[in-house]
Design a protein around this motif. Structure first.
Motif, short mmCIF file in Angstrom:
data_model
loop_
_atom_site.label_atom_id
_atom_site.label_comp_id
_atom_site.label_asym_id
_atom_site.label_seq_id
_atom_site.Cartn_x
_atom_site.Cartn_y
_atom_site.Cartn_z
N ILE A 284 0.87 -1.18 0.00
CA ILE A 284 0.00 0.00 0.00
C ILE A 284 0.90 1.23 0.00
O ILE A 284 1.61 1.50 0.96
CB ILE A 284 -0.92 0.03 1.24
CG1 ILE A 284 -1.73 -1.26 1.39
CG2 ILE A 284 -1.81 1.26 1.24
CD1 ILE A 284 -2.80 -1.46 0.34
N LYS A 285 0.87 1.94 -1.11
CA LYS A 285 1.73 3.11 -1.25
C LYS A 285 0.94 4.42 -1.22
O LYS A 285 1.48 5.46 -0.86
CB LYS A 285 2.50 3.05 -2.58
CG LYS A 285 3.31 1.79 -2.75
CD LYS A 285 4.69 1.96 -2.20
CE LYS A 285 5.52 0.75 -2.58
NZ LYS A 285 6.19 0.16 -1.48
N ASP A 286 -0.34 4.39 -1.62
CA ASP A 286 -1.13 5.61 -1.68
C ASP A 286 -2.62 5.30 -1.48
O ASP A 286 -3.00 4.14 -1.29
CB ASP A 286 -0.89 6.36 -2.99
CG ASP A 286 -1.18 5.52 -4.23
OD1 ASP A 286 -1.96 4.55 -4.13
OD2 ASP A 286 -0.62 5.82 -5.29
N TRP A 287 -3.44 6.32 -1.58
CA TRP A 287 -4.88 6.17 -1.36
C TRP A 287 -5.51 5.22 -2.38
O TRP A 287 -6.39 4.43 -2.04
CB TRP A 287 -5.54 7.55 -1.41
CG TRP A 287 -7.02 7.49 -1.19
CD1 TRP A 287 -7.99 7.73 -2.10
CD2 TRP A 287 -7.70 7.14 0.03
NE1 TRP A 287 -9.22 7.56 -1.54
CE2 TRP A 287 -9.07 7.20 -0.22
CE3 TRP A 287 -7.27 6.77 1.30
CZ2 TRP A 287 -10.03 6.92 0.74
CZ3 TRP A 287 -8.22 6.50 2.27
CH2 TRP A 287 -9.58 6.56 1.99
N SER A 288 -5.08 5.27 -3.60
CA SER A 288 -5.62 4.38 -4.64
C SER A 288 -5.39 2.92 -4.28
O SER A 288 -6.27 2.08 -4.46
CB SER A 288 -4.98 4.73 -5.99
OG SER A 288 -5.46 3.85 -6.98
N ASP A 289 -4.19 2.61 -3.75
CA ASP A 289 -3.92 1.24 -3.30
C ASP A 289 -4.87 0.83 -2.18
O ASP A 289 -5.37 -0.30 -2.15
CB ASP A 289 -2.47 1.10 -2.82
CG ASP A 289 -1.46 1.17 -3.95
OD1 ASP A 289 -1.85 0.98 -5.12
OD2 ASP A 289 -0.28 1.41 -3.65
N MET A 290 -5.16 1.74 -1.28
CA MET A 290 -6.07 1.43 -0.17
C MET A 290 -7.48 1.16 -0.67
O MET A 290 -8.21 0.36 -0.10
CB MET A 290 -6.11 2.58 0.85
CG MET A 290 -4.88 2.67 1.72
SD MET A 290 -4.94 4.04 2.90
CE MET A 290 -6.26 3.52 3.98
N GLN A 291 -7.87 1.80 -1.77
CA GLN A 291 -9.21 1.61 -2.31
C GLN A 291 -9.36 0.30 -3.08
O GLN A 291 -10.46 -0.22 -3.19
CB GLN A 291 -9.57 2.78 -3.24
CG GLN A 291 -9.77 4.08 -2.50
CD GLN A 291 -10.01 5.23 -3.46
OE1 GLN A 291 -9.23 5.45 -4.39
NE2 GLN A 291 -11.11 5.93 -3.23
N HIS A 292 -8.27 -0.24 -3.61
CA HIS A 292 -8.38 -1.38 -4.50
C HIS A 292 -7.71 -2.67 -4.01
O HIS A 292 -8.13 -3.75 -4.39
CB HIS A 292 -7.83 -1.01 -5.89
CG HIS A 292 -8.58 0.12 -6.52
ND1 HIS A 292 -8.31 1.44 -6.25
CD2 HIS A 292 -9.63 0.13 -7.38
CE1 HIS A 292 -9.14 2.22 -6.92
NE2 HIS A 292 -9.95 1.45 -7.62
N LYS A 293 -6.67 -2.58 -3.21
CA LYS A 293 -5.97 -3.77 -2.75
C LYS A 293 -6.46 -4.16 -1.36
O LYS A 293 -6.49 -3.33 -0.46
CB LYS A 293 -4.46 -3.51 -2.66
CG LYS A 293 -3.79 -3.26 -3.99
CD LYS A 293 -2.31 -3.02 -3.77
CE LYS A 293 -1.60 -2.72 -5.08
NZ LYS A 293 -0.17 -2.46 -4.87
#
Length: 187
Positions: free
Chosen positions: A148-157
């Motif tokens: 998890i590197k950013d907000w997008s990663d938190m939304q999808h991974k």
């Protein structure tokens, strides 16, 4: 010119009369001070002896009575269980509602009924909130190998976060962001 002088004399006479009538009356005791004078209050601490909340509570109990009219004695009582939800449930449902009992518990406890009404069926609005002994800042961080590197990663991974217990900040905040942002978060 006579008329304004007469009005001043009348005002002075009325003012002196008012003072004579009311200044001679015995002062009534302050109802709050009367209620708390000689009383022992109970402070419910929602955690076990020796932890941070216990230290906060015992320190507050030692000095708070001096700042309440009537100077009551405050006796701390630990009531651990379910991350302080046991104490909150006692305050909401069983404790006297006369100002003789108050408590210290996790700040996230007020949100718990909103997140899981079946787990803690009490209305946070039934409690009278007077303040917090601390002001804390919470952060969210991931280890570099989590992916998890950013907000997008938190939304999808999908990802897993650790919590410290029911009504703790780590649990409540995780539940809030999971539900609010529909994240694939596992607590």
């Amino acid at each position: 010119m006579k008329r304004p002088l007469r009005n001043r004399r009348l005002a002075t006479f009325l003012g002196v009369s008012w003072l004579a009538v009311f200044a001679g009356r015995p002062a009534n005791g302050e109802p709050v001070a009367d209620f708390y004078a000689g009383r022992t209050m109970q402070m419910v601490i929602g955690y076990s002896v020796g932890g941070g909340y216990d230290i906060y509570g015992r320190t507050l109990a030692r000095y708070m009575g001096k700042h309440i009219p009537g100077n009551p004695t405050i006796v701390p009582q630990n009531m651990p269980g379910a991350g302080s939800l046991r104490a909150v449930n006692y305050l909401a449902k069983a404790a006297p509602k006369d100002g003789s009992v108050f408590g210290i518990f996790a700040r996230g406890a007020a949100m718990e009924p909103l997140l899981d009404p079946k787990a803690m069926p009490f209305d946070p609005n039934s409690l009278k909130w007077i303040g917090s002994i601390t002001n804390e800042v919470s952060t969210c961080a991931f280890w570099n190998t989590a992916g998890i590197k950013d907000w997008s990663d938190m939304q999808h991974k999908p990802f897993t976060v650790g919590g410290t217990g029911a009504s703790s900040d780590t649990d409540v905040f995780s539940k809030v962001i999971r539900h609010f942002f529909h994240l694939p978060l596992k607590l």
